[in-house]
Design an enzyme around this catalytic site. Structure first.
Site, PDB file in Angstrom:
ATOM      1  N   GLU A  45       0.838  -1.190   0.000  1.00 50.65           N
ATOM      2  CA  GLU A  45       0.000   0.000   0.000  1.00 50.65           C
ATOM      3  C   GLU A  45       0.878   1.246   0.000  1.00 50.65           C
ATOM      4  O   GLU A  45       1.897   1.311   0.686  1.00 50.65           O
ATOM      5  CB  GLU A  45      -0.913   0.009   1.227  1.00 50.65           C
ATOM      6  CG  GLU A  45      -1.863   1.195   1.265  1.00 50.65           C
ATOM      7  CD  GLU A  45      -2.810   1.174   2.468  1.00 50.65           C
ATOM      8  OE1 GLU A  45      -3.880   1.790   2.388  1.00 50.65           O
ATOM      9  OE2 GLU A  45      -2.466   0.530   3.483  1.00 50.65           O
ATOM     10  N   LYS A 115      -9.959   1.385  -2.559  1.00 48.80           N
ATOM     11  CA  LYS A 115     -10.185   0.981  -1.172  1.00 48.80           C
ATOM     12  C   LYS A 115     -11.632   1.278  -0.774  1.00 48.80           C
ATOM     13  O   LYS A 115     -12.097   2.415  -0.852  1.00 48.80           O
ATOM     14  CB  LYS A 115      -9.224   1.736  -0.261  1.00 48.80           C
ATOM     15  CG  LYS A 115      -9.181   1.266   1.185  1.00 48.80           C
ATOM     16  CD  LYS A 115      -8.052   2.002   1.906  1.00 48.80           C
ATOM     17  CE  LYS A 115      -7.779   1.432   3.281  1.00 48.80           C
ATOM     18  NZ  LYS A 115      -6.623   2.118   3.917  1.00 48.80           N
ATOM     19  N   CYS A 156      -5.837  -2.998   2.783  1.00 48.15           N
ATOM     20  CA  CYS A 156      -5.626  -2.689   4.194  1.00 48.15           C
ATOM     21  C   CYS A 156      -6.874  -2.858   5.059  1.00 48.15           C
ATOM     22  O   CYS A 156      -7.237  -3.956   5.424  1.00 48.15           O
ATOM     23  CB  CYS A 156      -5.039  -1.284   4.319  1.00 48.15           C
ATOM     24  SG  CYS A 156      -4.186  -0.986   5.896  1.00 48.15           S
TER      25      CYS A 156
END
Length: 284
Positions: A45, A115, A156
């Site tokens: 990331e 995301k 994440c």
């Protein structure tokens, strides 16, 4: 390529303030991973910028026109390798996203994942962070195929949401890859635990790819990029420094686990279910 799987490399990069140097280091690492036999190479990331809300706008670029994407496209095509481009801050229509791109062996972008779940937490005295102050969340699930592997993408904080991972499993995924940058508070507690939980619950491979730890950074990543197999067993794990983590994904293990412990057929969908909104899911 393995007859029922593939060799992967997770590139645990140290990320600094110089975007050009970050991109060059990523390209060099991809080249090194290819030389070690990797067929799919994944970056962490925010590999082209420091992680932090104050940096996202400065380092953001359009996809696929930006310098980072152009570099990933070029190296993937040159080496004939699939590259999962970690994440970069993306600028689109006046909004910013935290976005993962995937490039095939011809250097063509075959998937893009924004995301979905933004990292907004407040642990008094330890960690407060609010991505939503700057970023917009994505609203699609995104997959791609390589050999016999169907791979679902997350980023994440997406790792904490079992429903999203289960939707991927319902779509036929046997591998999930989540570039991520857990911190020194949540990393020791939950990084490996969540990856093992997703792999065990859904009987698939789970790969999580972190930046290297930089104790001088404003946001310190936990590191420890990891691959977990469908039994919930960690099969490869990096330390916290820069590293190329090589591992093999054997899809026969997915079939083995799912046949021996057939929870997928035993779920009581008449009582509970995870609803998949297919109209919002895409590869690009």
């Amino acid at each position: 390529m393995l007859s029922r799987g593939l060799r992967v490399a997770f590139i645990q990069l140290a990320v600094g303030p110089d975007k050009t140097k970050n991109i060059a280091k990523a390209v060099e690492s991809i080249r090194n991973a290819k030389q070690k036999g990797a067929e799919l190479i994944a970056l962490p990331e925010c590999f082209n910028s420091p992680y932090g809300t104050k940096f996202f706008n400065e380092y953001a670029e359009e996809i696929p026109k930006g310098a980072t994407c152009q570099a990933l496209s070029k190296i993937a095509g040159e080496l004939g390798v699939v590259v999962v481009g970690g994440t970069v801050p993306e600028r689109c229509d006046g909004k910013l996203y935290n976005t993962c791109t995937v490039w095939d062996t011809n250097g063509i972008m075959i998937a893009k994942h924004r995301k979905v779940h933004l990292f907004d937490i407040d642990i008094p005295g330890k960690m407060t962070f609010k991505e939503s102050e700057v970023l917009t969340g994505g609203d699609t699930l995104n997959t791609f195929n390589i050999g016999g592997a169907k791979i679902g993408l997350g980023i994440c904080y997406d790792l904490r949401f079992e429903e999203m991972a289960r939707a991927y499993a319902n779509m036929g995924c046997n591998v999930l890859l989540y570039p991520g940058a857990f911190n020194m508070t949540t990393g020791p507690l939950h990084w490996e635990l969540l990856a093992r939980s997703r792999a065990n619950d859904l009987q698939l491979y789970m790969g999580i790819i972190s930046p290297a730890r930089d104790t001088g950074a404003g946001y310190v990543a936990w590191g420890h990029s990891t691959l977990v197999n469908p039994w919930g067993v960690v099969t490869a794990k990096a330390g916290h420094e820069e590293e190329i983590l090589l591992a093999d994904i054997d899809l026969t293990v997915v079939e083995e686990v799912r046949s021996q412990i057939p929870t997928r057929q035993q779920r009581r969908t008449d009582v509970y279910d995870t609803i998949l909104m297919t109209k919002k899911n895409s590869n690009l």
